[in-house]
Design a protein around this motif. Sequence first.
Motif, PDB file in Angstrom:
ATOM      1  N   SER A 414       0.826  -1.206   0.000  1.00 55.66           N
ATOM      2  CA  SER A 414       0.000   0.000   0.000  1.00 55.66           C
ATOM      3  C   SER A 414       0.862   1.258   0.000  1.00 55.66           C
ATOM      4  O   SER A 414       0.583   2.225  -0.732  1.00 55.66           O
ATOM      5  CB  SER A 414      -0.934  -0.009   1.213  1.00 55.66           C
ATOM      6  N   LEU A 415       1.938   1.250   0.814  1.00 59.85           N
ATOM      7  CA  LEU A 415       2.836   2.420   0.843  1.00 59.85           C
ATOM      8  C   LEU A 415       3.618   2.555  -0.455  1.00 59.85           C
ATOM      9  O   LEU A 415       3.977   3.669  -0.854  1.00 59.85           O
ATOM     10  CB  LEU A 415       3.788   2.297   2.028  1.00 59.85           C
ATOM     11  N   TRP A 416       3.916   1.433  -1.128  1.00 61.83           N
ATOM     12  CA  TRP A 416       4.595   1.504  -2.409  1.00 61.83           C
ATOM     13  C   TRP A 416       3.712   2.184  -3.464  1.00 61.83           C
ATOM     14  O   TRP A 416       4.199   2.929  -4.312  1.00 61.83           O
ATOM     15  CB  TRP A 416       4.985   0.108  -2.853  1.00 61.83           C
ATOM     16  N   ARG A 417       2.399   1.937  -3.409  1.00 60.15           N
ATOM     17  CA  ARG A 417       1.487   2.638  -4.309  1.00 60.15           C
ATOM     18  C   ARG A 417       1.435   4.120  -3.978  1.00 60.15           C
ATOM     19  O   ARG A 417       1.235   4.963  -4.879  1.00 60.15           O
ATOM     20  CB  ARG A 417       0.087   2.022  -4.214  1.00 60.15           C
ATOM     21  N   LEU A 418       1.610   4.469  -2.701  1.00 60.46           N
ATOM     22  CA  LEU A 418       1.603   5.880  -2.307  1.00 60.46           C
ATOM     23  C   LEU A 418       2.750   6.626  -2.969  1.00 60.46           C
ATOM     24  O   LEU A 418       2.584   7.769  -3.429  1.00 60.46           O
ATOM     25  CB  LEU A 418       1.690   5.987  -0.780  1.00 60.46           C
ATOM     26  N   PHE A 419       3.951   6.022  -3.031  1.00 63.05           N
ATOM     27  CA  PHE A 419       5.096   6.679  -3.661  1.00 63.05           C
ATOM     28  C   PHE A 419       4.870   6.889  -5.157  1.00 63.05           C
ATOM     29  O   PHE A 419       5.430   7.826  -5.746  1.00 63.05           O
ATOM     30  CB  PHE A 419       6.363   5.846  -3.460  1.00 63.05           C
ATOM     31  N   ARG A 420       4.081   6.041  -5.783  1.00 61.66           N
ATOM     32  CA  ARG A 420       3.835   6.141  -7.219  1.00 61.66           C
ATOM     33  C   ARG A 420       2.586   6.950  -7.546  1.00 61.66           C
ATOM     34  O   ARG A 420       2.175   7.017  -8.702  1.00 61.66           O
ATOM     35  CB  ARG A 420       3.700   4.747  -7.820  1.00 61.66           C
ATOM     36  N   GLY A 421       1.963   7.547  -6.507  1.00 65.72           N
ATOM     37  CA  GLY A 421       0.768   8.349  -6.733  1.00 65.72           C
ATOM     38  C   GLY A 421      -0.448   7.519  -7.076  1.00 65.72           C
ATOM     39  O   GLY A 421      -1.304   7.929  -7.874  1.00 65.72           O
ATOM     40  N   LYS A 422      -0.540   6.358  -6.496  1.00 69.39           N
ATOM     41  CA  LYS A 422      -1.659   5.448  -6.738  1.00 69.39           C
ATOM     42  C   LYS A 422      -2.323   5.098  -5.412  1.00 69.39           C
ATOM     43  O   LYS A 422      -1.749   5.274  -4.330  1.00 69.39           O
ATOM     44  CB  LYS A 422      -1.181   4.161  -7.417  1.00 69.39           C
ATOM     45  N   LYS A 423      -3.538   4.575  -5.506  1.00 70.37           N
ATOM     46  CA  LYS A 423      -4.248   4.050  -4.343  1.00 70.37           C
ATOM     47  C   LYS A 423      -5.232   2.987  -4.796  1.00 70.37           C
ATOM     48  O   LYS A 423      -5.629   2.939  -5.967  1.00 70.37           O
ATOM     49  CB  LYS A 423      -4.974   5.167  -3.576  1.00 70.37           C
ATOM     50  N   TRP A 424      -5.605   2.139  -3.849  1.00 73.49           N
ATOM     51  CA  TRP A 424      -6.544   1.049  -4.151  1.00 73.49           C
ATOM     52  C   TRP A 424      -7.972   1.539  -3.947  1.00 73.49           C
ATOM     53  O   TRP A 424      -8.349   1.987  -2.864  1.00 73.49           O
ATOM     54  CB  TRP A 424      -6.259  -0.147  -3.253  1.00 73.49           C
ATOM     55  N   ASN A 425      -8.776   1.464  -5.023  1.00 75.37           N
ATOM     56  CA  ASN A 425     -10.175   1.861  -4.976  1.00 75.37           C
ATOM     57  C   ASN A 425     -10.993   0.662  -4.518  1.00 75.37           C
ATOM     58  O   ASN A 425     -11.145  -0.333  -5.246  1.00 75.37           O
ATOM     59  CB  ASN A 425     -10.645   2.334  -6.362  1.00 75.37           C
ATOM     60  N   VAL A 426     -11.526   0.728  -3.296  1.00 75.37           N
ATOM     61  CA  VAL A 426     -12.251  -0.400  -2.713  1.00 75.37           C
ATOM     62  C   VAL A 426     -13.578  -0.635  -3.433  1.00 75.37           C
ATOM     63  O   VAL A 426     -14.004  -1.778  -3.640  1.00 75.37           O
ATOM     64  CB  VAL A 426     -12.481  -0.167  -1.200  1.00 75.37           C
ATOM     65  N   LEU A 427     -14.248   0.412  -3.836  1.00 75.85           N
ATOM     66  CA  LEU A 427     -15.556   0.268  -4.459  1.00 75.85           C
ATOM     67  C   LEU A 427     -15.456  -0.370  -5.836  1.00 75.85           C
ATOM     68  O   LEU A 427     -16.235  -1.264  -6.180  1.00 75.85           O
ATOM     69  CB  LEU A 427     -16.244   1.633  -4.562  1.00 75.85           C
ATOM     70  N   ARG A 428     -14.474   0.058  -6.634  1.00 70.52           N
ATOM     71  CA  ARG A 428     -14.338  -0.444  -8.000  1.00 70.52           C
ATOM     72  C   ARG A 428     -13.321  -1.586  -8.109  1.00 70.52           C
ATOM     73  O   ARG A 428     -13.140  -2.123  -9.190  1.00 70.52           O
ATOM     74  CB  ARG A 428     -13.933   0.697  -8.929  1.00 70.52           C
ATOM     75  N   GLN A 429     -12.666  -1.912  -6.985  1.00 71.12           N
ATOM     76  CA  GLN A 429     -11.710  -3.022  -6.955  1.00 71.12           C
ATOM     77  C   GLN A 429     -10.627  -2.867  -8.034  1.00 71.12           C
ATOM     78  O   GLN A 429     -10.361  -3.764  -8.833  1.00 71.12           O
ATOM     79  CB  GLN A 429     -12.444  -4.356  -7.145  1.00 71.12           C
ATOM     80  N   ARG A 430      -9.975  -1.687  -8.029  1.00 71.69           N
ATOM     81  CA  ARG A 430      -8.898  -1.424  -8.972  1.00 71.69           C
ATOM     82  C   ARG A 430      -7.982  -0.346  -8.398  1.00 71.69           C
ATOM     83  O   ARG A 430      -8.292   0.282  -7.374  1.00 71.69           O
ATOM     84  CB  ARG A 430      -9.460  -0.975 -10.316  1.00 71.69           C
ATOM     85  N   VAL A 431      -6.846  -0.125  -9.050  1.00 70.53           N
ATOM     86  CA  VAL A 431      -5.868   0.883  -8.636  1.00 70.53           C
ATOM     87  C   VAL A 431      -6.109   2.150  -9.437  1.00 70.53           C
ATOM     88  O   VAL A 431      -6.093   2.117 -10.680  1.00 70.53           O
ATOM     89  CB  VAL A 431      -4.427   0.372  -8.831  1.00 70.53           C
ATOM     90  N   ASP A 432      -6.342   3.269  -8.728  1.00 66.85           N
ATOM     91  CA  ASP A 432      -6.580   4.563  -9.374  1.00 66.85           C
ATOM     92  C   ASP A 432      -5.472   5.539  -8.998  1.00 66.85           C
ATOM     93  O   ASP A 432      -4.743   5.355  -8.011  1.00 66.85           O
ATOM     94  CB  ASP A 432      -7.938   5.145  -8.943  1.00 66.85           C
ATOM     95  N   SER A 433      -5.352   6.591  -9.778  1.00 68.98           N
ATOM     96  CA  SER A 433      -4.386   7.657  -9.486  1.00 68.98           C
ATOM     97  C   SER A 433      -4.903   8.516  -8.343  1.00 68.98           C
ATOM     98  O   SER A 433      -6.115   8.704  -8.167  1.00 68.98           O
ATOM     99  CB  SER A 433      -4.157   8.520 -10.727  1.00 68.98           C
TER     100      SER A 433
END
Length: 576
Positions: A414-433
């Motif tokens: 999760s923190l690795w996605r933070l460095f890349r400007g990403k986050k996990w969208n729980v509602l749509r079950q995908r990675v968003d910017s």
Amino acid sequence: MVLKVFFPACCSSAESGLLVGRWIPEQNSAVVLAMIHFPFIPGQVKQFLYEMQQATQVEVSVLGSWTNSKQATEESLDRFLEDLGTIFSHDPWIQLSKEKGSKFWSCCTAGKQSEGDSTSEIIVVYYDQRKVMLSQLHPLQGPAAAPDQKVEDASRLATVFDTVARSKLLFMKDRYDEGPIQLTHWQSEGVEASIIVELMKQASVPVCMLVTFLLSLVSGTCKSRMLTFWPLSFIWSKLSTCEQLGHRLQHLQIVSSNRKAQNQTQLMRKANIFLSLFIDMVLGILLMSWLYRKNRIGHLANALVPMADHVAQQLQDLLQWLMGVPAGLKMNRALDQVLGRFFLYHIHLWISYIHLMSPFIEMILWHVGLSACLGLTVALSILSDIIALLTFHIYCFYVYGARLYCLKIYGLSSLWRLFRGKKWNVLRQRVDSCSYDLDQLFIGTLLFTILLFLLPTTALYYLVFTLLRLLVVVVQGLIHLLVDLINSLPFYSILLRLCRSYRLASGVKFRVLEQEAGKPLRLLMQINPLTYSSVVQTYRLPTYSCYPKDSWGSLCKKLFVGELIYPWKHKVQKQD
């Protein structure tokens, strides 16, 4: 077109008479089932054949005449038998004769269909009537098991086998019975019977009724509402012993049922289940007699506590090694000491519990050993549950290590996605910017650094306890495989294949007996039995699965990310 006459080998020495059997026009074949001997009245013969047709649903008719020159005493007998074709009017009328002083047979046909045919176009096929009647012809398995021609030949053979099998009522009457009709067939020397078998059939009726009543009581108790509440329902669904007892209870209900089997497959299934239960109980009684001989239960109880102490000492030594510098690795000292002392305390609690139970261990094992009379599979299931209880502390270590390791892995991802400007969208079950401010990036960097430096210590503990847990699971898996093997192996079918291989037929082979120009070709039909692997595959009994639902790739992924793999298996009932 070639005419094929399937002639029973048991009738080759019969007296002269009429050929009785079934005519298969689409195959241009005649299946001879029996011989009718003199004296007889044609009207009574027709009435008898009509009754056989109604009872067996087989189109039984008079196919022709059979002449045995050794039995014929008058020269006009052949002419008389030929004239019978006008009375029974079967087209073609087959005339089989055994010539005196010659090893070759004579076969010819009369009628409209036989005009222009010669004896070289007739094939006489000998077959063992008893084996063909008792055998069950199995179709070739697999999508590409045989070419189209071979599949068509198999269907033709199935018609012959089915004709003989359905004519069982015809074989109940022979030439020694009083009546106007005297027959010769495979039971001409006397109808096979066994007084012991008949007595067992009569005695099995009240026994089955009593067993069915007792099983209904047990089944009603097991389905009571009291056992549906937690934690009884949880224990019933997770313990291997309860699963095996429920499986064997279903087997007993099937065997003791007074409902008659509808076909040969159901009959074989009942026989396989009965023999599986019998062998299982015999093996269990042998195991029980071995355990209670020479006080082996006491020796086992006395060795159990020292064995538990030895395992605990080895675990303590392993934890002391992990709390030091394992394999020269630099660990986080504070976290290493906390985890090591935490696990050492659990080991101390477990050993204290074992010593507290030590006075009762022999009594518990003595009563558990009595369960072997229910079958070897029940004893093995109890052994699997005992192993699960004795290694419960190892499972706890694995759960603690897996939860901690999984938390760190998901936190780092999760923190690795933070460095890349990403986050996990729980509602749509995908990675968003996503855009983060400076404070969020600072806290994320700090947490990522802490988790990354603590990961080797956690991963080492997780790796060690996962390997220990997998060792226990492998032992339990081998026990479950042995239980599944005993539950599903078709012992009766294998025994039938070993003693009477013709009962399970996969096809036939033909051997040439006689071949001469101008004479009918004589062949001997022999049954090819099923292979042992095909017998096991065809008649394997359904059983509950002791394997995880996940594939090997999914299991490896779960182990890598630290997802928990529970010790019990998802048991799913296999369908027939």
